[in-house]
Design an enzyme around this catalytic site. Structure first.
Site, mmCIF file in Angstrom:
data_model
loop_
_atom_site.group_PDB
_atom_site.id
_atom_site.type_symbol
_atom_site.label_atom_id
_atom_site.label_comp_id
_atom_site.label_asym_id
_atom_site.label_seq_id
_atom_site.Cartn_x
_atom_site.Cartn_y
_atom_site.Cartn_z
ATOM 1 N N SER A 240 0.813 -1.219 0.000
ATOM 2 C CA SER A 240 0.000 0.000 0.000
ATOM 3 C C SER A 240 0.843 1.264 0.000
ATOM 4 C CB SER A 240 -0.940 0.020 1.210
ATOM 5 O OG SER A 240 -0.197 0.066 2.409
ATOM 6 N N LYS B 14 -6.702 3.744 8.363
ATOM 7 C CA LYS B 14 -5.732 4.691 7.809
ATOM 8 C C LYS B 14 -6.292 6.111 7.797
ATOM 9 C CE LYS B 14 -3.518 1.213 4.857
ATOM 10 N NZ LYS B 14 -3.263 0.747 3.481
#
Length: 773
Positions: free
Chosen positions: A677, A720
């Site tokens: 990611s 996140k």
């Protein structure tokens, strides 16, 4: 009486009383007593012996000993190891302390003797003597501990006083009773007291004898009954008579008849009871059959709790017990609604997956409470024996049913909520694979006829509501996972943790630590500071521990300093919990070249990840530091290749990569980092460093990159985004394919952070790089 006075040394006796005419030996070990004994050997071997009032006193004073005792003559002395002297003495007469001459180095007193010859013996005294002698003879007959020789000796004594003393020394009396006899100076008084004591002892002995005879009679009766029963059983065996009239067998048959179980189960039980009839009652096999039959009879074959189908009440219970967890609550309410419409529904199998401390086990308890069902928890962590699930074969010694059937029996109903805790931590070895054994249990199409190896009869588990918990799905075997409905319990946002603390944790720990609301005020900002700077977790377990520590500190302050009220504001948290443990990254003051804020997922929630890139003079080397994993290293190389493919767009020479070294670094080098990611983050940072174009300081991003610049989806978007908001980020770039995950992000977070979906690196760079004025 002046002639009866004498100066003499004293030895206090501990737990011992000596009568005149009594010959006895005892040990002398105390220093004062040894010196008194040495003095007695010099003074005609005479010594005064009296009993001390308390046996616990080591060095008694004159006030701690009885003033009336016995004048004795030392007959023999023998030194023993350890500075102890064994002395043999003979009682002479009673005596009374008249004056204390000295207390050191030994006790020396003036005593007055009371010989029996000084007292006249009348007819009344003689009559008492005969009565005492007669009762003593009765006492000897009842007490086998006294030998007949003592009775012969007593009969030969004419002196009344001596008779009383000799009898007193041969019967069981307490210390205070013996002292009373010592203090009875006249023979007449002595005989009266002794007579009462002997009569009391005779009564006690007679009661003891009566009790002993009764107990012995009962034991003999029981032994006789047992012997006769065994004879009857042996006779019946020889005659081949049926045992159907046996009380135990009849009781078992009555229970089988009342049992609401399938016909096959009853037939199995009846066959086992018939086998039991034909066996010796005390044989090992009969005990095995008896235990087996009782285990099946104890199962709740037709007993069920009535489900609470009131959706509003169930919703209220779930909301009372837990804050948030919308998906879990909706699933329970869906089950209740369908059951209310169909009137019959197989129990669902729910798997709650999430990090430690998010309340998976307590959710299962709330489900049981909302359904009005019994709750049973079964921990599977470390279970490696298949027999724990399915039970042992009856052929094995010590065989027992599996834990599932034991749990059903413990619940007392066939439709409990059964929690399999830590299902992802099952093990396997040579004893079998418990995960494979659970396949039948957790399959709604098969568990209606679950067969335990020990019970050997099918039991319907389809009414049971199974709930399992796990920290990770990766260790659960695929076939087992396929049978469960997975519900992610991802963790709590900072706002949710604040609400949980206010609604549940603070009040719980307040009560545990004996505090009341009037003694303190814990501000919301203070709780938020504890969450942010003292915990880093998805759940609230560590938060509860920190609140408990805070309550302990408050308790000390209130008790020690008599403080009536404590106002806990954010600035005071450090006073109670020491320095903050965690600090979150904050946005830079201004946009910088080669510095990009990335977003990462961890087991305890989301976190920010600053990526720094520097270009150096060199020959095209790519340097990666910060303890990066293989996946992140490959992402960095893919990003570098993408930048080379678009070099013309940014007016870069085609061989620019051969004239410089690129150093990519992620701070906190001691922490391992990996995951798919960070591709777009590293590519943006590298391009910024090469082109000297700053990256916006209020932008964070997450996503993987391909060689053609396409942005691939990621996981953990909710966590996140929460980390980005915590760091003060205003805009988050995320893969376009993750738009479906926006629904999981709280509305309050989306109001503060602009969520921008991107499909390509061009879009990423458009939003991230600072445009020239």
């Amino acid at each position: 009486m002046e002639n009866n006075l004498r100066e003499i040394a004293v030895i206090p006796l501990r737990g011992l009383t000596i009568f005149p005419y009594m010959v006895i030996h005892f040990d002398v070990g105390r220093e004062k007593s040894i010196k008194a004994l040495e003095e007695a050997m010099i003074q005609n071997q005479k010594i005064f012996l009296t009993t001390q009032k308390s046996i616990e006193t080591d060095d008694p004073t004159i006030d701690e000993i009885h003033e009336i005792g016995t004048l004795c003559k030392v007959k023999q002395m023998l030194k023993l190891p350890g500075d102890t002297i064994r002395v043999l003495v003979e009682g002479i007469s009673r005596a009374k302390i008249k004056d204390v001459l000295q207390e050191e180095p030994y006790l020396k007193v003036m005593i007055e003797e009371y010989p029996d010859t000084d007292f006249e013996i009348d007819k009344e005294c003689e009559a008492l003597k005969r009565s005492v002698l007669q009762t003593f003879e009765q006492y000897v007959d009842l007490n086998p501990k006294i030998t007949p020789d003592v009775l012969l000796t007593v009969r030969a004594i004419d002196n009344c006083g001596r008779l009383a003393d000799v009898i007193a020394s041969n019967i069981s009396l307490k210390m205070d009773q013996k002292q009373v006899l010592i203090e009875a100076i006249t023979p007449k008084l002595r005989l009266e007291v002794l007579y009462q004591y002997i009569l009391t002892e005779i009564d006690i002995i007679q009661v003891e004898k009566k009790i002993n005879d009764k107990v012995k009679s009962q034991i003999n009766k029981m032994q006789k009954e047992y012997y006769l029963k065994e004879q009857i059983k042996a006779i019946r065996e020889e005659l081949g008579e049926d045992y159907s009239k046996d009380e135990e067998v009849e009781e078992l048959k009555a229970k089988i008849k009342k049992l609401k179980a399938p016909k096959s189960v009853k037939e199995k039980l009846e066959a086992e009871v018939k086998r039991l009839q034909l066996m010796a009652p005390n044989s090992a096999e009969s005990n095995v059959i008896r235990t087996y039959v009782n285990n099946i009879l104890d199962l709740p074959w037709g007993k069920m709790t009535k489900d609470s189908l009131d959706l509003s009440k169930s919703r209220k219970i779930l909301d009372e017990d837990h804050y948030g967890l919308k998906e879990v609550k909706e699933r329970v309410l869906e089950y209740l609604a369908v059951k209310q419409l169909t009137k019959s529904m197989k129990g669902p199998i729910i798997c709650l997956v999430g990090p430690p401390g998010v309340g998976k086990t307590s959710i299962a308890k709330s489900i049981a409470r909302s359904l009005n069902r019994k709750f049973i928890r079964m921990s599977l962590g470390g279970v490696r024996d298949e027999a724990e699930i399915r039970g042992h074969r009856r052929t094995y010694i010590g065989a027992i049913p599996g834990r599932i059937m034991n749990a059903i029996k413990e619940a007392g109903y066939k439709n409990p909520v059964l929690l399999f805790d830590e299902i992802d931590k099952l093990s396997s070895d040579f004893r079998g694979d418990p995960a494979s054994a659970l396949l039948e249990v957790l399959d709604p199409e098969q568990n209606k006829e679950f067969t335990d190896h020990y019970l050997e009869v099918a039991f319907d588990l389809s009414k049971v509501m199974f709930v399992t918990t796990a920290n990770s799905l990766s260790t659960i075997p695929r076939p087992l996972l396929d049978r469960m409905e997975v519900i992610q319990v991802s963790g709590y946002t900072e706002r949710e943790k604040l609400e949980i603390a206010k609604r549940y944790l603070v009040s719980k720990q307040r009560d545990v630590h004996g505090l009341v609301d009037e003694q303190f005020d814990l501000h919301d900002d203070a709780i938020r500071k504890i969450i942010t700077n003292y915990t880093r977790e998805s759940g609230v377990r560590e938060l509860e521990r920190k609140i408990a520590k805070l309550m302990r500190k408050l308790a000390v302050e209130i008790v020690e300093n008599k403080t009536e009220f404590i106002d806990v504001v954010p600035e005071e948290v450090k006073t109670f919990l020491d320095e903050p443990i965690y600090q979150y990254d904050e946005i830079e003051d201004k946009s910088q070249v080669g510095v990009v804020m990335g977003l990462a997922w961890t087991a305890v929630g989301g976190t920010t990840l600053n990526i720094e890139v520097a270009k150096l003079s060199g020959k095209g080397k790519l340097v990666l530091t910060g303890q990066l994993g293989d996946v992140m290293k490959e992402s960095a190389r893919a990003g570098m290749s993408y930048i080379r493919s678009i070099s013309n767009k940014y007016n870069l020479e085609s061989d620019f990569h051969e004239k410089m070294d690129i150093h990519i670094h992620i701070p906190e080098g001691a922490t391992p980092k990996d995951g798919p990611s960070a591709g777009i983050t590293m590519a943006t940072a590298v391009l910024s460093a090469i082109t000297d174009i700053p990256v916006r300081n209020d932008v964070a991003m997450t996503g993987e990159i391909t060689l053609r610049g396409r942005v691939l989806p990621i996981g953990g978007l909710k966590e996140k985004t929460l980390a980005a908001e915590r760091a003060g980020i205003k805009k988050v770039l995320f893969p376009h394919e993750n738009i479906k995950d926006l629904k999981d992000i709280p509305e309050s977070v989306r109001e503060n952070v602009e969520m921008v979906p991107v499909k390509t690196m061009d879009e990423v760079l458009e939003h991230a790089l600072v445009k020239e004025a």
